[in-house]
Design a protein around this motif. Structure first.
Motif, PDB file in Angstrom:
ATOM      1  N   GLN A   1       0.875  -1.109   0.091  1.00 22.52           N
ATOM      2  CA  GLN A   1       0.082  -0.096   0.028  1.00 22.52           C
ATOM      3  C   GLN A   1       0.944   1.243   0.001  1.00 22.52           C
ATOM      4  O   GLN A   1       1.954   1.172   0.620  1.00 22.52           O
ATOM      5  N   THR A   2       0.679   2.203  -0.554  1.00 19.15           N
ATOM      6  CA  THR A   2       1.233   3.411  -0.949  1.00 19.15           C
ATOM      7  C   THR A   2       1.036   4.284   0.342  1.00 19.15           C
ATOM      8  O   THR A   2      -0.275   4.583   1.147  1.00 19.15           O
ATOM      9  N   ARG A   3       2.136   4.437   1.169  1.00 18.45           N
ATOM     10  CA  ARG A   3       2.117   5.542   2.487  1.00 18.45           C
ATOM     11  C   ARG A   3       2.856   6.927   2.159  1.00 18.45           C
ATOM     12  O   ARG A   3       3.758   6.759   1.349  1.00 18.45           O
ATOM     13  N   VAL A   4       2.699   7.750   3.059  1.00 12.62           N
ATOM     14  CA  VAL A   4       3.564   8.801   2.846  1.00 12.62           C
ATOM     15  C   VAL A   4       4.723   8.730   4.200  1.00 12.62           C
ATOM     16  O   VAL A   4       4.422   8.347   5.169  1.00 12.62           O
ATOM     17  N   GLY A   5       5.869   9.313   3.634  1.00 10.75           N
ATOM     18  CA  GLY A   5       7.118   9.029   4.250  1.00 10.75           C
ATOM     19  C   GLY A   5       7.560  10.422   4.663  1.00 10.75           C
ATOM     20  O   GLY A   5       7.122  11.389   4.656  1.00 10.75           O
ATOM     21  N   HIS A   6       8.913  10.376   4.859  1.00 10.04           N
ATOM     22  CA  HIS A   6       9.764  11.545   5.172  1.00 10.04           C
ATOM     23  C   HIS A   6       9.619  12.633   4.196  1.00 10.04           C
ATOM     24  O   HIS A   6       9.717  12.340   3.012  1.00 10.04           O
ATOM     25  N   ASP A   7       9.298  13.950   4.503  1.00 11.68           N
ATOM     26  CA  ASP A   7       9.111  15.166   3.929  1.00 11.68           C
ATOM     27  C   ASP A   7       7.922  15.058   2.790  1.00 11.68           C
ATOM     28  O   ASP A   7       8.090  15.524   1.857  1.00 11.68           O
ATOM     29  N   GLY A   8       7.146  14.068   3.118  1.00 13.27           N
ATOM     30  CA  GLY A   8       5.880  13.967   2.153  1.00 13.27           C
ATOM     31  C   GLY A   8       6.104  12.906   1.119  1.00 13.27           C
ATOM     32  O   GLY A   8       5.158  12.792   0.177  1.00 13.27           O
ATOM     33  N   ARG A   9       7.447  12.410   1.018  1.00 14.91           N
ATOM     34  CA  ARG A   9       7.425  11.492  -0.156  1.00 14.91           C
ATOM     35  C   ARG A   9       6.858  10.073   0.003  1.00 14.91           C
ATOM     36  O   ARG A   9       6.721   9.732   1.255  1.00 14.91           O
ATOM     37  N   THR A  10       6.247   9.506  -1.067  1.00 18.87           N
ATOM     38  CA  THR A  10       5.416   8.535  -0.918  1.00 18.87           C
ATOM     39  C   THR A  10       6.206   7.132  -1.278  1.00 18.87           C
ATOM     40  O   THR A  10       7.257   7.413  -1.959  1.00 18.87           O
ATOM     41  N   PHE A  11       5.919   6.094  -0.476  1.00 16.19           N
ATOM     42  CA  PHE A  11       6.661   4.683  -0.818  1.00 16.19           C
ATOM     43  C   PHE A  11       5.309   3.650  -0.664  1.00 16.19           C
ATOM     44  O   PHE A  11       4.387   3.822  -0.164  1.00 16.19           O
ATOM     45  N   ARG A  12       5.718   2.483  -1.023  1.00 12.76           N
ATOM     46  CA  ARG A  12       5.012   1.289  -0.759  1.00 12.76           C
ATOM     47  C   ARG A  12       5.281   0.610   0.397  1.00 12.76           C
ATOM     48  O   ARG A  12       6.540  -0.005   0.428  1.00 12.76           O
ATOM     49  N   VAL A  13       4.592   0.370   1.471  1.00 15.40           N
ATOM     50  CA  VAL A  13       5.054  -0.370   2.488  1.00 15.40           C
ATOM     51  C   VAL A  13       4.885  -1.987   2.321  1.00 15.40           C
ATOM     52  O   VAL A  13       3.829  -2.232   1.661  1.00 15.40           O
ATOM     53  N   TRP A  14       5.588  -2.605   3.037  1.00 14.96           N
ATOM     54  CA  TRP A  14       5.496  -4.203   2.938  1.00 14.96           C
ATOM     55  C   TRP A  14       4.705  -4.790   4.147  1.00 14.96           C
ATOM     56  O   TRP A  14       5.418  -4.241   5.311  1.00 14.96           O
TER      57      TRP A  14
END
Length: 531
Positions: A377-390
């Motif tokens: 699932q796509t999540r919001v990370g550091h500084d608003g950058r998105t990534f896909r969580v495992w």
């Protein structure tokens, strides 16, 4: 809420009231002296060795006695282990050394009398029995470690001064064992104290909050979040007049226009907490401190600095005026670099060590429900950058489609969808969630630098832009575990979860990370708030 008729005053000093209303009340841990004499308000110094009245809060006396006993046993056990170490090592030394004192009266005297008593003396001088540091925080343990360094330095200096050929292995063994035993006993004693505070209320301080009603309620909320802290507000004395509290429901009785000391006597308190702007008048606060001299009542000040931890706050006195200087959060520098390196190393080693467990879980998911093993699932990370969580998949493959029919059953008051009995979760997935094993694949995100071991919870990216206070969470990388996870997890409200995440961002430190990781172990074992 209790109405107390009397002259309304905005001053902390004694007003003219009928003192006959205040009668001594006995509690299990508190007894106000029957013939209490009002101490002079001019700040006459008293001898610390001959107090007129002892501290009203008595829990720390037996607790300290237990700590002294445990510390003594720990140091004696360390000497015994060193004795055994000497016995095994004696054959390897052919020259005259302290090893050959083993079994003699001199060795026994130093190993089982001088060294343990020296430990106790240094522990006392370093403040490890100071009740301000007992039961909460890491200061107690820091002072114990500082004491161990002092012991090693003192023993080494003594050996050098007397030209004693001292075995380095012996010194290392006895010092390390004593330190580990003392820390273990202190942690155990603290857990017992926390358990007593949560279940029975024993070992706690009874507080009277003094200030305006909003300030007092804010302090009440803060100190009652953690029963382990041992602070129990029992009354509020408002300084802006009783009319300010009319029609407002309060968790404890509210008083106004009362003499603070007589109120403390009446409700059986042992601590006065001056809240917010009530401490802005230095003259009044100073006079209150004078009045409390010799009474056994503690005085604490709760400034208007909410959710800011001690390391960021420094007192800088200027011409007798104590100024609180608030440092910026430390989100860079060597400590932050160490955190990043530690994340990558632990994630890499963790994935290698638990790979068989991951394989078994993957097999269990495939047997429970056909479909992919992992949930991305796509999540919001550091500084608003998105990534896909495992994550390991714990729901049926059509869970997202069924979510729309369950929106009205959402038990969360924030951006996340939560149900204690979610029908979309299959049986094996429920076990994974209860044990938090479904989070293990997030070590892949940590290894890639998208997440951290400890940090705020990663939020879904499809819930809109995060503005205001919530966006401040994005100053750091999200974590597998965090302050909200060890403080209630899904049982917390959205506002409380955000507050905890912001507290972590503002007060981050490596020590704090290690503390959260340690607390995570117990939270996972208890399975509290996991659904």
């Amino acid at each position: 809420m209790r109405e107390d008729v009397g002259e309304v005053t905005t001053s902390l000093h004694r007003p003219t009231t009928d003192s006959s209303r205040s009668k001594p009340v006995r509690y299990e841990s508190f007894e106000w002296p029957q013939q209490q004499q009002q101490p002079p308000s001019n700040g006459v110094p008293r001898s610390a060795w001959n107090r007129q009245h002892r501290r009203l809060s008595r829990w720390h006396r037996p607790y300290t006695a237990v700590l002294v006993f445990l510390d003594l046993i720990s140091t004696l056990a360390a000497s015994e282990i060193a004795d055994v170490f000497l016995e095994k090592s004696k054959s390897g030394f052919q020259h005259k050394s302290w090893l050959f004192l083993q079994g003699s009266a001199l060795f026994t005297f130093f190993a089982y009398v001088v060294l343990p008593l020296g430990w106790l003396l240094l522990l006392w001088t370093n403040g490890t029995y100071d009740r301000r540091y007992l039961g909460l925080g890491s200061e107690e343990f820091k002072r114990i470690v500082r004491t161990s360094v002092t012991v090693v330095a003192a023993v080494s200096l003594l050996a050098f001064a007397t030209k004693t050929d001292l075995s380095r292995g012996t010194v290392a063994t006895v010092s390390l064992c004593a330190l580990l035993f003392i820390l273990l006993c202190r942690v155990t004693a603290r857990q017992v104290l926390h358990l007593a505070r949560r279940r029975t209320g024993h070992g706690a301080h009874r507080m009277v909050l003094v200030g305006t009603l909003p300030e007092a309620l804010e302090v009440y909320t803060a100190v009652t979040r953690s029963p382990a802290a041992g602070l129990i507000p029992v009354a509020i004395h408002i300084t802006d007049g009783y009319a300010a509290a009319r029609g407002i429901e309060t968790p404890v009785p509210v008083y106004a226009g009362r003499d603070v000391l007589s109120l403390v006597r009446e409700v059986g308190a042992d601590t006065i907490a001056v809240c917010g702007s009530a401490s802005a008048e230095p003259g009044e606060l100073r006079r209150l401190a004078w009045q409390l001299e010799g009474t056994g009542v503690d005085l604490v000040v709760a400034p208007q600095l909410t959710d800011i931890a001690g390391p960021r706050v420094h007192i800088r006195p200027i011409e007798g005026l104590p100024l609180l200087h608030v440092e910026e959060p430390t989100l860079s520098g060597p400590g932050w670099l160490v955190k990043n390196l530690l994340d990558r190393v632990v994630a890499g080693l963790g994935l290698a060590l638990i790979s068989p467990i991951l394989a078994v879980i993957a097999l269990g998911i495939r047997l429970s429900d056909p479909g992919p093993v992992f949930f991305r699932q796509t999540r919001v990370g550091h500084d608003g950058r998105t990534f896909r969580v495992w994550k390991f998949r714990t729901m049926y493959v059509d869970a997202e489609e069924r979510k729309a029919t369950l929106e009205e059953l959402n038990e969360s008051d924030g951006m996340l969808f939560k149900m204690k009995h979610d029908p979309r979760i299959f049986a094996f997935g429920q076990k994974l969630r209860a044990t938090s094993l479904d989070e293990l694949p997030q070590l892949i995100n940590v290894l890639k630098g998208e997440m951290s071991l400890v940090g705020p919870r990663p939020l879904p990216a499809d819930d809109g832009d995060y503005l205001g206070d919530v966006r401040r969470r994005l100053l750091v990388r999200p974590g597998i575990t965090g302050l909200w996870q060890v403080s209630g997890r899904s049982d917390l409200s959205w506002d409380e979860a955000v507050r905890l995440d912001l507290y972590y961002v503002d007060n981050w430190s490596l020590t704090y990370d290690l503390s959260i990781l340690w607390r995570t172990i117990w939270v996972v074992l208890k399975r509290k708030g996991a659904y």
